[in-house]
Write an enzyme that holds these catalytic residues in place. Structure first.
Site, PDB file in Angstrom:
ATOM      1  N   ASP A  44       0.838  -1.069   0.062  1.00 50.70           N
ATOM      2  CA  ASP A  44      -0.021   0.062  -0.011  1.00 50.70           C
ATOM      3  C   ASP A  44       0.942   1.403   0.000  1.00 50.70           C
ATOM      4  OD1 ASP A  44      -2.286   1.628   0.533  1.00 50.70           O
ATOM      5  OD2 ASP A  44      -1.893   1.879   2.582  1.00 50.70           O
TER       6      ASP A  44
ATOM      7  N   ASP B   6      -0.262   4.926   0.974  1.00 49.34           N
ATOM      8  CA  ASP B   6      -0.625   6.178   1.972  1.00 49.34           C
ATOM      9  C   ASP B   6      -0.386   5.608   3.296  1.00 49.34           C
ATOM     10  OD1 ASP B   6      -0.881   7.539  -0.274  1.00 49.34           O
ATOM     11  OD2 ASP B   6      -3.132   7.812   0.045  1.00 49.34           O
TER      12      ASP B   6
ATOM     13  N   ASP C  40      -1.389  -0.573   6.159  1.00 51.93           N
ATOM     14  CA  ASP C  40      -1.555   0.256   7.469  1.00 51.93           C
ATOM     15  C   ASP C  40      -3.087   0.085   7.860  1.00 51.93           C
ATOM     16  OD1 ASP C  40      -2.888   3.320   7.115  1.00 51.93           O
ATOM     17  OD2 ASP C  40      -2.377   2.257   5.269  1.00 51.93           O
TER      18      ASP C  40
END
Length: 260
Positions: free
Chosen positions: A8, A10, A181
């Site tokens: 991922d 961001d 996250d």
């Protein structure tokens, strides 16, 4: 079959929202006004402090699709290209860069998978040395964004995109790695044999605990050009040793042939 590493973007590789990080350059380039810039700054604050749950991501999706409607695509790409190093480099986690280097040293391809737009994700992935990127696709008509999203690479769609690329590239997902996250990326993390929760939100931390997924904490955003070259990993040393031995063997055989 080769393995791969899916990241991922961001708050996993960079310490912010990649789309909202370019608010100031887009404003300077005449793409957005002061009111929209303030709304973007607020959206960035909510994203950073609240985590990327479904409701927040849906609000961010609607905001961004409305914001970019009518933008000239060439101008967007030009602004991103001109400001990429200034905007993104100070936000990159050193730990993430090290992981990317280690996966490459082990012979794995690195893929950035993000819900942000491809015009932003692609250049960032290239800057990081990733092999491929998967990102949200915005509809373009006559060189301008319409505000319609052709493909929103989010949640289950991320997992589907990972499976599609794995089938195309021949990746062994059971031997592959995944990093995120957000609990919204559980579908993507569930596709690989080695999932990791990075700076996880509350819900992802709970899921990671239930499933026995390792948790990583990234703390050090750094400028890429200021990084000290990473020490060779065991995988890199092994590859280098194999190449050295192979080279010596080839030279020995060649000398014998020449002598004969």
């Amino acid at each position: 079959m080769p393995a791969a590493a899916f990241f991922d973007l961001d708050k996993t590789i960079i310490a912010t929202s990649s789309s909202l990080a370019f608010t100031k350059p887009f404003k300077a380039g005449g793409l957005i006004g002061r009111k929209a810039a303030l709304r973007a700054a607020y959206a960035q604050l909510v994203f950073l402090t609240g985590g990327a749950n479904d409701d927040q991501m849906e609000r961010l999706r609607r905001f961004m699709s409305q914001l970019v409607a009518g933008w000239d695509v060439a101008t967007v790409r030009e602004v991103v290209a001109e400001t990429l190093h200034h905007v993104v480099e100070p936000l990159v986690y050193a730990e993430a860069v090290t992981l990317i280097e280690e996966h490459h040293a082990a012979g794995r391809e690195v893929i950035i998978v993000s819900a942000s737009g491809s015009e932003v994700v692609g250049p960032i992935a290239e800057l990081l040395g990733a092999d491929h990127s998967i990102a949200t696709q915005l509809e373009i008509v006559e060189g301008r964004y319409t505000g319609v999203i052709d493909r929103y690479v989010y949640a289950e769609e991320k997992a589907r995109a990972v499976r599609e690329l794995a089938a195309e590239r021949g990746y062994d997902l059971a031997e592959s790695f995944g990093y995120s996250d957000s609990v919204t990326d559980v579908p993507m993390l569930s596709e690989v044999g080695h999932p990791f929760a990075v700076n996880p939100d509350k819900e992802l931390r709970r899921v990671a605990g239930e499933r026995g997924w390792p948790v990583l904490v990234f703390l050090r955003p750094v400028t890429l050009r200021s990084r000290v070259p990473a020490k060779p990993t065991l995988a890199a040393l092994a590859i280098g040793g194999a190449l050295t031995v192979g080279g010596l063997a080839w030279m020995t055989v060649r000398r014998r042939r020449v002598s004969a």
